[in-house]
Design a protein around this motif. Structure first.
Motif, PDB file in Angstrom:
ATOM      1  N   ASP A 161      -4.195  -4.400   1.376  1.00  0.00           N
ATOM      2  CA  ASP A 161      -2.930  -5.050   1.736  1.00  0.00           C
ATOM      3  C   ASP A 161      -2.628  -6.259   0.854  1.00  0.00           C
ATOM      4  OD1 ASP A 161      -2.651  -3.210   3.748  1.00  0.00           O
ATOM      5  OD2 ASP A 161      -3.213  -4.574   5.365  1.00  0.00           O
ATOM      6  N   ASP A 162      -3.670  -6.894   0.325  1.00  0.00           N
ATOM      7  CA  ASP A 162      -3.467  -8.055  -0.538  1.00  0.00           C
ATOM      8  C   ASP A 162      -2.726  -7.696  -1.831  1.00  0.00           C
ATOM      9  OD1 ASP A 162      -4.843  -9.599   1.308  1.00  0.00           O
ATOM     10  OD2 ASP A 162      -6.755  -9.417   0.247  1.00  0.00           O
ATOM     11  N   PHE A 163      -2.687  -6.414  -2.163  1.00  0.00           N
ATOM     12  CA  PHE A 163      -2.053  -5.974  -3.406  1.00  0.00           C
ATOM     13  C   PHE A 163      -0.738  -5.245  -3.146  1.00  0.00           C
ATOM     14  CE2 PHE A 163      -6.687  -5.978  -3.858  1.00  0.00           C
ATOM     15  CZ  PHE A 163      -6.827  -6.924  -4.859  1.00  0.00           C
ATOM     16  N   ALA A 164      -0.288  -5.231  -1.905  1.00  0.00           N
ATOM     17  CA  ALA A 164       0.952  -4.528  -1.544  1.00  0.00           C
ATOM     18  C   ALA A 164       2.124  -5.094  -2.345  1.00  0.00           C
ATOM     19  CB  ALA A 164       1.224  -4.653  -0.044  1.00  0.00           C
ATOM     20  N   GLY A 165       3.100  -4.244  -2.561  1.00  0.00           N
ATOM     21  CA  GLY A 165       4.274  -4.639  -3.325  1.00  0.00           C
ATOM     22  C   GLY A 165       4.229  -4.146  -4.757  1.00  0.00           C
ATOM     23  N   ARG A 166       3.088  -3.634  -5.174  1.00  0.00           N
ATOM     24  CA  ARG A 166       2.989  -3.036  -6.507  1.00  0.00           C
ATOM     25  C   ARG A 166       2.251  -1.711  -6.421  1.00  0.00           C
ATOM     26  NH1 ARG A 166      -0.909  -7.156  -9.801  1.00  0.00           N
ATOM     27  NH2 ARG A 166      -0.858  -8.601  -8.073  1.00  0.00           N
ATOM     28  N   VAL A 167       2.457  -0.895  -7.410  1.00  0.00           N
ATOM     29  CA  VAL A 167       1.752   0.380  -7.511  1.00  0.00           C
ATOM     30  C   VAL A 167       0.341   0.064  -8.005  1.00  0.00           C
ATOM     31  CG1 VAL A 167       1.684   2.609  -8.699  1.00  0.00           C
ATOM     32  CG2 VAL A 167       3.880   1.675  -7.916  1.00  0.00           C
TER      33      VAL A 167
ATOM     34  N   ASN B 219       4.484  -5.317 -11.059  1.00  0.00           N
ATOM     35  CA  ASN B 219       4.792  -4.038 -10.413  1.00  0.00           C
ATOM     36  C   ASN B 219       3.645  -3.031 -10.426  1.00  0.00           C
ATOM     37  OD1 ASN B 219       7.507  -4.637  -9.714  1.00  0.00           O
ATOM     38  ND2 ASN B 219       8.042  -4.405 -11.873  1.00  0.00           N
ATOM     39  N   PHE B 220       2.612  -3.286 -11.229  1.00  0.00           N
ATOM     40  CA  PHE B 220       1.532  -2.308 -11.375  1.00  0.00           C
ATOM     41  C   PHE B 220       0.236  -3.024 -11.721  1.00  0.00           C
ATOM     42  CE2 PHE B 220      -1.146   0.282 -14.181  1.00  0.00           C
ATOM     43  CZ  PHE B 220      -1.404   1.353 -13.342  1.00  0.00           C
ATOM     44  N   MET B 221      -0.877  -2.489 -11.198  1.00  0.00           N
ATOM     45  CA  MET B 221      -2.196  -2.960 -11.624  1.00  0.00           C
ATOM     46  C   MET B 221      -3.236  -1.862 -11.502  1.00  0.00           C
ATOM     47  SD  MET B 221      -3.935  -5.354  -8.639  1.00  0.00           S
ATOM     48  CE  MET B 221      -5.466  -5.566  -9.531  1.00  0.00           C
ATOM     49  N   VAL B 222      -4.211  -1.921 -12.391  1.00  0.00           N
ATOM     50  CA  VAL B 222      -5.407  -1.101 -12.295  1.00  0.00           C
ATOM     51  C   VAL B 222      -6.394  -1.911 -11.462  1.00  0.00           C
ATOM     52  CG1 VAL B 222      -7.335  -0.071 -13.549  1.00  0.00           C
ATOM     53  CG2 VAL B 222      -5.021   0.010 -14.531  1.00  0.00           C
TER      54      VAL B 222
ATOM     55  N   ILE C 188      -1.678   4.559  -5.552  1.00  0.00           N
ATOM     56  CA  ILE C 188      -1.233   3.971  -4.289  1.00  0.00           C
ATOM     57  C   ILE C 188       0.155   3.377  -4.488  1.00  0.00           C
ATOM     58  CG2 ILE C 188      -1.781   2.233  -2.541  1.00  0.00           C
ATOM     59  CD1 ILE C 188      -4.744   2.535  -3.454  1.00  0.00           C
ATOM     60  N   ASP C 189       1.070   3.715  -3.581  1.00  0.00           N
ATOM     61  CA  ASP C 189       2.443   3.217  -3.715  1.00  0.00           C
ATOM     62  C   ASP C 189       2.552   1.755  -3.277  1.00  0.00           C
ATOM     63  OD1 ASP C 189       2.663   3.218  -0.904  1.00  0.00           O
ATOM     64  OD2 ASP C 189       4.016   4.931  -0.840  1.00  0.00           O
ATOM     65  N   ARG C 190       3.733   1.199  -3.416  1.00  0.00           N
ATOM     66  CA  ARG C 190       3.968  -0.216  -3.105  1.00  0.00           C
ATOM     67  C   ARG C 190       3.717  -0.556  -1.634  1.00  0.00           C
ATOM     68  NH1 ARG C 190       7.754   0.961  -7.133  1.00  0.00           N
ATOM     69  NH2 ARG C 190       7.732  -0.560  -8.827  1.00  0.00           N
ATOM     70  N   ASP C 191       3.732   0.454  -0.774  1.00  0.00           N
ATOM     71  CA  ASP C 191       3.482   0.243   0.654  1.00  0.00           C
ATOM     72  C   ASP C 191       2.019   0.459   1.032  1.00  0.00           C
ATOM     73  OD1 ASP C 191       6.204  -0.322   1.207  1.00  0.00           O
ATOM     74  OD2 ASP C 191       6.640   1.826   1.196  1.00  0.00           O
TER      75      ASP C 191
ATOM     76  N   VAL D 299       6.663   6.855 -11.429  1.00  0.00           N
ATOM     77  CA  VAL D 299       6.424   6.332 -10.083  1.00  0.00           C
ATOM     78  C   VAL D 299       6.989   4.907  -9.974  1.00  0.00           C
ATOM     79  CG1 VAL D 299       4.637   5.578  -8.447  1.00  0.00           C
ATOM     80  CG2 VAL D 299       4.461   7.809  -9.562  1.00  0.00           C
ATOM     81  N   LEU D 300       6.838   4.119 -11.007  1.00  0.00           N
ATOM     82  CA  LEU D 300       7.355   2.744 -10.989  1.00  0.00           C
ATOM     83  C   LEU D 300       8.875   2.707 -10.896  1.00  0.00           C
ATOM     84  CD1 LEU D 300       5.002   1.098 -13.635  1.00  0.00           C
ATOM     85  CD2 LEU D 300       5.081   0.604 -11.189  1.00  0.00           C
ATOM     86  N   ARG D 301       9.548   3.731 -11.384  1.00  0.00           N
ATOM     87  CA  ARG D 301      11.017   3.801 -11.340  1.00  0.00           C
ATOM     88  C   ARG D 301      11.531   4.136  -9.955  1.00  0.00           C
ATOM     89  NH1 ARG D 301      11.230   7.226 -16.740  1.00  0.00           N
ATOM     90  NH2 ARG D 301      11.132   5.510 -18.227  1.00  0.00           N
ATOM     91  N   GLU D 302      10.691   4.703  -9.118  1.00  0.00           N
ATOM     92  CA  GLU D 302      11.119   5.124  -7.768  1.00  0.00           C
ATOM     93  C   GLU D 302      11.355   3.957  -6.853  1.00  0.00           C
ATOM     94  OE1 GLU D 302       8.184   7.926  -6.389  1.00  0.00           O
ATOM     95  OE2 GLU D 302       8.700   9.350  -7.928  1.00  0.00           O
TER      96      GLU D 302
END
Length: 171
Positions: A50-56, A87-90, A140-143, A168-171
């Protein structure tokens, strides 16, 4: 795990076609919620997904003793450098029983400097994510829901992986 399952898992990359030509994930039409084990970062802070929510998130479960895991780590670092940001992280999640220090030594030995490092207890990770082999990678999606899963190594900085993640980032 039976002998057939092991042999099937080992043969799958050779039967599925070129890893360069196909995207890594068959995206789920029904994103699945995920449990999160406690995840330790290098600063010693315990986190949850949950700490990483908001990004893929590309969550890569690995261990230093796993040869395919070791081989794909530079490509994961390149992918983070290429797409990483707000918006994204590994999120490389090491599950070595020896702890995060051993994972750090591995990063240092092969020159990984641009990739964050996280660690969690292997049993908790196996129970939370229900996986069987290493490496296992979840998209994992933004949610915070799983939208894709791949067991086995992949060229994460290749055109197929980058293209699918950008879509996926465009969605």
């Amino acid at each position: 795990m039976g002998r057939r399952a092991v042999l099937g898992a080992l043969a799958a990359p050779f039967l599925a076609g070129s890893a360069e030509a196909r995207p890594p994930f068959r995206l789920r039409e029904d994103p699945q919620p995920l449990l999160s084990p406690p995840i330790l970062d290098e600063a010693g802070i315990t986190r949850k997904l949950d700490d990483f929510a908001g990004r893929v998130i590309l969550l890569n479960i690995w261990a230093t003793w796993c040869p395919p895991c070791r081989e794909e780590m530079p490509a994961l670092e390149q992918l983070q450098g290429r797409l990483g940001g707000a918006n994204f992280m590994v999120l490389p999640l090491c599950i070595d029983d020896a702890g995060i220090d051993r994972c750090r030594r591995f990063y240092d030995d092969i020159g990984i400097a641009g990739l964050p490092l996280f660690w969690a207890e292997s049993l908790r990770v196996q129970l939370a994510f229900a996986f069987m082999g290493l490496p296992t990678t979840l998209l994992i999606d933004r949610d915070g829901r799983e939208i894709g899963r791949l067991q086995g190594p992949f060229d994460w900085n290749g055109d197929a992986a980058v293209g699918q993640i950008v879509d996926v980032l465009r969605e």
